[in-house]
Design an enzyme around this catalytic site. Structure first.
Site, short mmCIF file in Angstrom:
data_model
loop_
_atom_site.label_atom_id
_atom_site.label_comp_id
_atom_site.label_asym_id
_atom_site.label_seq_id
_atom_site.Cartn_x
_atom_site.Cartn_y
_atom_site.Cartn_z
N GLU A 1 -0.26 6.14 -0.50
CA GLU A 1 0.50 7.38 -0.60
C GLU A 1 0.51 7.83 -2.05
O GLU A 1 0.72 6.99 -2.92
CB GLU A 1 1.95 7.19 -0.12
CG GLU A 1 2.72 8.51 -0.12
CD GLU A 1 4.14 8.39 0.43
OE1 GLU A 1 4.60 7.26 0.68
OE2 GLU A 1 4.76 9.43 0.60
N ALA B 1 8.76 0.87 -3.56
CA ALA B 1 8.16 0.18 -2.43
C ALA B 1 7.45 1.19 -1.55
O ALA B 1 7.60 2.40 -1.74
CB ALA B 1 9.22 -0.56 -1.62
N MET B 2 6.71 0.67 -0.56
CA MET B 2 5.90 1.56 0.27
C MET B 2 5.90 1.11 1.73
O MET B 2 5.71 -0.07 2.02
CB MET B 2 4.47 1.60 -0.30
CG MET B 2 3.52 2.48 0.49
SD MET B 2 4.05 4.21 0.44
CE MET B 2 3.45 4.75 2.03
N ASN C 1 3.97 1.24 4.38
CA ASN C 1 2.76 1.06 5.19
C ASN C 1 3.08 0.39 6.53
O ASN C 1 3.83 -0.58 6.58
CB ASN C 1 1.76 0.17 4.44
CG ASN C 1 1.69 0.51 2.98
OD1 ASN C 1 1.31 1.61 2.63
ND2 ASN C 1 2.10 -0.41 2.13
N HIS D 1 15.42 1.19 3.46
CA HIS D 1 14.69 2.46 3.35
C HIS D 1 13.27 2.33 3.92
O HIS D 1 12.86 3.13 4.77
CB HIS D 1 14.65 2.88 1.88
CG HIS D 1 13.93 4.17 1.62
ND1 HIS D 1 14.57 5.37 1.49
CD2 HIS D 1 12.61 4.44 1.49
CE1 HIS D 1 13.69 6.33 1.28
NE2 HIS D 1 12.48 5.80 1.27
N GLU D 2 12.54 1.35 3.46
CA GLU D 2 11.14 1.21 3.92
C GLU D 2 11.10 0.88 5.40
O GLU D 2 10.26 1.38 6.14
CB GLU D 2 10.40 0.15 3.11
CG GLU D 2 10.42 0.35 1.59
CD GLU D 2 10.05 1.74 1.15
OE1 GLU D 2 9.25 2.42 1.82
OE2 GLU D 2 10.60 2.18 0.10
N GLU E 1 11.31 11.70 3.54
CA GLU E 1 12.06 11.08 2.45
C GLU E 1 13.54 11.44 2.46
O GLU E 1 14.40 10.57 2.29
CB GLU E 1 11.43 11.38 1.09
CG GLU E 1 10.03 10.79 0.92
CD GLU E 1 9.96 9.28 1.13
OE1 GLU E 1 11.03 8.62 1.15
OE2 GLU E 1 8.84 8.75 1.28
N1 PHE Z 1 7.03 6.48 0.22
C1 PHE Z 1 7.63 5.57 -0.72
C2 PHE Z 1 9.10 5.54 -0.39
O1 PHE Z 1 9.87 6.36 -0.77
C3 PHE Z 1 7.52 5.96 -2.13
C4 PHE Z 1 6.17 5.91 -2.71
C5 PHE Z 1 5.50 7.09 -2.96
C6 PHE Z 1 5.60 4.72 -3.07
C7 PHE Z 1 4.25 7.08 -3.54
C8 PHE Z 1 4.37 4.70 -3.66
C9 PHE Z 1 3.69 5.88 -3.90
O2 PHE Z 1 9.54 4.77 0.34
ZN ZN Z 2 10.71 6.75 1.24
#
Ligand code: PHE
Ligand code: ZN
Length: 882
Positions: free
Chosen positions: A143, A283-284, A286, A318-319, A341
């Site tokens: 992302e 964090a992310m 995926n 959140h993730e 978000e």
């Molecule tokens: N989507 C992630 C989050 O808010 C944030 C994120 C964006 C992480 C871009 C990495 C790169 O949970």
């Molecule tokens: Zn997020």
């Protein structure tokens, strides 16, 4: 690679078509959205892993999208890639062209198999986007647009595909091989091994993830509401395993909570979390393989503070919550980022509130909003929660999209009520499951499900700027008349605004009894409105925007005695906090502007001290809340209240008030400290509260009696059995010119030099300190052997802490600005995303007094003049210069 560049001029008739495809525009606009001409129902990836060279073979099944305008060309985005082979339906082809970094292929039929090979060097990837090496392991971050650094692909969130992934590599180097979904096969082949993964849920490529490395897991399991067993793993490096318990517990709590509160169940047999130490963000999400910054995974009492514990729980939640709000339903395009978000931030806020203290969580969230989002909304980078255009999407992962986005959805919840709101979210999940949706889809679902009319409310998505709400209350006969007005200030590209529906919770207090007859909700949806309340023999005391029901700035002259009344009596804890803040803010703004005579100053200070004393001595309060009520408004918040801020004066007056309170209330503060000190260490609310007030007392003491404070802080440092006490004490010591300072700083470093996250704290607290020589300290720390521009946590630890330290950043000679500009220029070629995040503090120049303003502007111009800036930094600097 030359073959590729000349392919377009080979005289191949197919190529003419591909070559006329327009170049990717430098500014992307929301209104230009077009669905993609091709669907990619299936994607197969094969990775031959190596730190310096990873070979990627991608197989894409593509089918014409009959819901889009037909095109013979398919645009596969790339970023710095060179195709080593391209096939269509199994046949090698030269019928492709490069358009900048993108690969264009001309396809004749309805459905094709595209095969593409690329080679990448993960260890050279300092941007930390795409596939990169971190501490000997390989991991990905896709992302928003990182997947195009791995292979050529339609890198846009509305192209959903199911992924089958094979990866292979040396066993010793990468004993663990992870990907999205479920593992479907594994095997060995001499020194090498392989694993195959399949993710049954169609997803956009930004949710792809792969991890390979020497990792170990804390494993556990979770039984979902329908009785399915899910295997849970938190993967970390060898020595970190003992510090994963809190993360695992937070994960299980998140999973249960999402079932109970939003009716959402997890949908795979496996959920993996991996902690990596080099990561651009928190964090992310995926699919099935969340990748985390170590900062939001690792904790034990010795090395993590109470706020670290809370942040871990919040980010894990959140993730995890993204699995539904983001993954099952994703975004049609990046302008819809707040769809996932804003909603997910609201979900994590509600989760944390349920796990701990709801009012304290609300206060913390409002503090973040006011400290980060309000300044954004009133500056050159202001944008609506659903932006209209961008050059680099990474720049739009902002407090506006995230935190104001959450506030906007929270307002819908407030207007609907919890139950009806849940009907709205149920309908949203049901209607759009499996889709790439828009903010409009979300609003319509809430409207239909909750039974609200959100016609005007949609303006919150389109208009930037924090509304100002004017409030006045008159009393006549037995009627109290409330007059409300709203104005939404102009923002870049939006000179004029329409009124927006603003839900305001309020209560009218009877002065004598200290009671009110129930909270009411009024919605101001015009420029102005009047509300009458009868049955008041005497003029009531108004408490408004209770629990911060709307993200607005209230403009109202409230007599000080009413604030003192509310600070002591309001039954809404947020409103009580607000009254304390207003009391201090009112005084500080007036005194900084030189509006107060000596007598008025003395009277105001006495009132503040009296209110603070009541807070310290109120036995009905818990210490977590007491700590909030005792906290002074931040310098950034104070600056925001003034048209032109003088950071030097704000700092001086705020410190003077702190010293005055510290001196007047010394006996009460010390009693409070002594009581808190009796509480033994634990992670429950009482003990956390005790630690919070202890460090606050030290901070007041440091302003009023430095010698005493140094003694007390050194004592707290030496006997600390947890990081909260130790760091709190060291933070205070770092700001003092005392012998205890150097010794304890050294001790802290020696104790924790092997723990990167704690060394980050060591950098941070020096850069954030109140010491007069911070600028010099930061320059010295820049040359410390442990400092590196390659690790975003370390960069932020030193420089974000510094940029957020007004007395240092706004040094009158401009050294602070110079330091940040130097950093941006040096970091930009290494990690553009992180570099660009340092531009906004300089972008505040229009709101700062002329001397400093000119210096800030000069720093921005110096950056703008650099010969080769990243798109990230270029966009932020240009917008900031205005
Ligand atoms: N989507 C992630 C989050 O808010 C944030 C994120 C964006 C992480 C871009 C990495 C790169 O949970
Ligand atoms: Zn997020």
């Amino acid at each position: 690679m030359d073959i590729v560049r000349t392919a377009a001029t080979d005289g191949n008739p197919e190529m003419a078509d591909a070559a006329v495809e327009p170049k990717a525009p430098s500014e992307i606009r929301r209104e230009d959205y077009q669905p993609f001409a091709w669907l990619v129902p299936e994607t197969r990836l094969d990775f031959e892993l190596g730190l310096d060279c990873t070979r990627v073979r991608a197989g894409l099944t593509v089918v014409r999208n009959d819901k889009a305008a037909p095109s013979r060309t398919i645009r596969l985005n790339g970023d710095g890639l060179v195709p080593t082979s391209v096939t269509v339906d199994g046949e090698p082809t030269q019928a492709f062209a490069m358009d900048g970094d993108d690969l264009l292929l001309t396809l004749s039929g309805e459905a094709h198999e595209i095969g593409i090979e690329t080679e990448i060097d993960p260890s050279a990837n300092t941007q930390l986007m795409g596939l990169y090496a971190s501490n000997g392991m390989l991991c990905t971050q896709c992302e928003a647009e990182g997947f195009r650094r791995i292979t050529f692909f339609p890198d846009r969130p509305d192209v959903l595909s199911t992924y089958t992934v094979r990866m292979s590599g040396p066993k010793a180097q990468f004993p663990v091989l992870l990907c999205n979904g479920n593992r479907t096969g594994a095997g060995e082949d001499g020194d090498s091994h392989w694993a195959e993964w399949h993710d049954p849920w169609p997803k956009p490529c930004y949710l792809f993830a792969l991890v390979a490395g020497d990792l170990i897991a804390r494993s556990d399991s979770f039984t979902t509401m329908s009785g399915r067993e899910v295997e849970l793993n938190v993967w970390v490096r060898e020595g970190d395993l003992e510090r994963t318990e809190h993360a695992m517990e937070s994960l299980k709590r998140s999973m249960r909570w999402d079932e109970e509160v939003f009716g959402r169940e997890y949908d795979l047999d496996l959920f993996n979390i991996v902690a990596v130490s080099d990561f651009n963000m928190g964090a992310m999400e995926n699919k099935g393989l969340n990748i985390f910054n170590t900062k939001y995974v690792l904790a034990d009492p010795e090395t993590a503070t109470d706020s670290d514990y809370d942040a871990i729980e919040g980010v894990i939640g959140h993730e995890y919550f993204h699995n539904w709000s983001g993954n099952r339903i994703t975004c049609r395009d990046w302008f819809q980022l707040s769809l996932k978000e804003g909603f997910t931030v609201l979900r994590d806020q509600l989760f944390s509130a349920d796990m701990g203290s709801e009012p304290v969580k609300r206060i913390e969230d409002v503090r973040v909003l006011r400290g980060a989002q309000f300044p954004e909304d009133s500056g050159p980078l202001a944008h609506p929660i659903r932006p209209d255009s961008y050059r680099e999407i990474s720049n739009f992962y902002t407090a506006t999209v995230y935190n104001k986005g959450a506030e906007v959805i929270r307002m819908m919840r407030t207007m609907a009520g919890e139950e009806a709101f849940r009907k709205g979210t149920d309908l949203y999940f049901e209607r759009h499951d499996g889709e790439a949706a828009t903010c409009e889809d979300f609003v319509t679902s809430i409207e239909d499900g909750a039974g609200l009319d959100l016609t005007r409310f949609r303006r919150w998505y389109a208009q930037a700027g924090t509304p100002k709400v004017g409030v006045s209350l008159d009393h006549d006969g037995d009627v109290a008349r409330l007059r409300l007005t709203q104005t939404v200030p102009p923002t870049p590209g939006q000179p004029e605004k329409e009124p927006m529906p603003i839900p305001l919770k309020l209560a009218l207090f009877d002065r004598a009894s200290g009671k009110h007859r129930g909270e009411e909700l009024v919605v101001l949806d015009e420029d102005s409105a009047e509300f009458a309340f009868d049955g008041f023999a005497e003029k009531p005391v108004l408490s408004i925007n209770r629990s911060f029901s709307a993200p607005v700035q209230i403009e109202r002259a409230v007599p000080r005695e009413e604030l003192v009344f509310l600070a002591a009596r309001d039954d809404d804890p947020f409103a009580r906090y607000e009254a304390m803040q207003d009391l201090m803010t009112g005084y500080l703004v007036a005194t900084v502007s030189g509006d107060l005579g000596a007598n008025e100053r003395e009277a105001a200070r006495a009132d503040i001290a009296q209110a603070m004393q009541a807070v310290i001595e109120d036995e009905a309060l818990d210490d977590l809340m007491r700590g909030e009520l005792m906290s002074m408004p931040s310098q950034a918040y104070l600056a925001e209240q003034m048209l032109l801020a003088d950071p030097g004066r704000i700092h001086a007056e705020r410190e003077a008030l702190k010293a005055d309170l510290g001196a007047r209330l010394a006996p009460q503060l010390h009693t409070l400290y002594d009581r808190a000190q009796e509480v033994a260490f634990s992670l429950d609310a009482e003990a956390k509260g005790a630690r919070k007030v202890k460090t606050l007392v030290l901070a007041y003491a440091a302003a009023s009696d430095a010698e005493k404070a140094a003694e007390l802080a050194a004592y707290q440092y030496d006997r600390a059995d947890n990081m909260t006490d130790r760091q709190g004490a060291l933070m205070v010591l770092a700001g003092l010119d005392s012998g205890a300072r150097t010794g304890r700083l050294l001790d802290f470093y020696e104790r924790y030099r092997d723990n990167a996250l704690v060394v980050d704290k060591w950098f941070s607290l020096q850069a954030a300190s109140l010491h007069p020589q911070v600028v010099d300290h930061v320059k010295a720390l820049r040359d410390h052997p442990d400092f590196t521009l390659r690790n975003p946590n370390r960069v932020r630890a030193l420089y974000m802490a510094f940029a957020a330290n007004p007395a240092a950043f706004h040094a009158a000679d401009g050294e602070g600005y110079r330091l940040i500009a130097d950093l941006i220029l040096e970091l930009d070629p290494i990690n553009a995303q992180t570099a660009a995040r340092f531009v906004p503090p300089l972008g505040r120049w229009r709101r700062i007094e002329p001397g400093r303003s000119a210096l800030m502007h000069r720093a921005l111009e110096r950056i703008a003049a650099a010969p080769k800036l990243s798109r990230d930094t270029f966009e932020q600097v240009t917008r900031s210069l205005g």
